[in-house]
Design an enzyme around this catalytic site. Sequence first.
Site, PDB file in Angstrom:
ATOM      1  N   ASP A 114       0.817  -1.269  -0.132  1.00 50.65           N
ATOM      2  CA  ASP A 114      -0.189  -0.042  -0.013  1.00 50.65           C
ATOM      3  C   ASP A 114       0.884   1.416   0.113  1.00 50.65           C
ATOM      4  O   ASP A 114       0.636   2.180   0.474  1.00 50.65           O
ATOM      5  CB  ASP A 114      -0.989   0.110   1.252  1.00 50.65           C
ATOM      6  CG  ASP A 114      -1.965  -1.204   1.111  1.00 50.65           C
ATOM      7  OD1 ASP A 114      -2.514  -1.391  -0.067  1.00 50.65           O
ATOM      8  OD2 ASP A 114      -2.438  -1.561   2.140  1.00 50.65           O
ATOM      9  N   ALA A 115       2.100   1.066  -0.522  1.00 55.66           N
ATOM     10  CA  ALA A 115       3.017   2.410  -0.756  1.00 55.66           C
ATOM     11  C   ALA A 115       3.167   2.834  -1.942  1.00 55.66           C
ATOM     12  O   ALA A 115       4.274   3.280  -2.329  1.00 55.66           O
ATOM     13  CB  ALA A 115       4.000   2.290   0.454  1.00 55.66           C
TER      14      ALA A 115
END
Length: 284
Positions: free
Chosen positions: A228-229
Amino acid sequence: MSVKTVILQFICPDKPGLVSDLASWIASKNGNIRHADHHTDADAKLFLSRIEWDLDGFLLDKNEIKSEVILLEQRLNGKAVLSFSDDFPNVAIFVSKQSHCLVDLLWRVKAGELCMNVPLVISNHSDLEGICSSFAIPFKLIEVDKNNKVDSESKILDLLNDYKIDLGVLAKYMQILSSSFLEKFPHLINIHHSFLPAFKGAQPYHQAWERGVKLIGATAHYVTKDLDAGPIIEQTISNVSHRDEVSDLVRKGRDLERVALARALRLHLRRQVIVYRGRTAVFT
């Protein structure tokens, strides 16, 4: 009838005259420019450009344009991505049990809002097979657990190859893809609630409600090995108040996820996103 266009995304070291150079090259081939967007990253000393022009009337065919763009890369020490508006990519949608993003995307494709083909939906649960059948989309069930993850990812990669998939969309696919998988197929877009990393794990909306948040959101991004980065494409937000219950946060969150994912996918399909140095430039 929509006009067929050529889309050139270009990154190169910054120097004077680049806008004129690119525009002159297109004009010399009788190209009619429809959109031209440029950005200079002063810190990185990079020039970024997105130029779109009419294919009809251009003096080069598609193969000749590709050859010329290679020469352009060499001359300007740059990197180019060349696309054509009439080429629709094959997109596989990954889902689990939640249907809101899947239904929204399939409806938008059917309505002509998203210029892509969806030859395949992949899921680790059978819950959404009926929805895919109603849209006449092949549904493939690949069950995943901690004991068969390597085997299941291998099956998924085979499907992506068999169906000639260009892009994957994780439309609430509640599985973490391994680094090994991403090395073999890195072309993925994901959607998640923007509470991360503040509210990790199960029931993030419940956690947010308990904390009395006043703003919720959703983020669509490219998938990388860092969970999720990845580079962010689109974000949406909505205000909430003390009158909202958990169910209201969930309802508003689903709306935000639908909109953020659809916008991000449209931006990607229209080649309005350039990824560089782990971030994005989005030409809207």
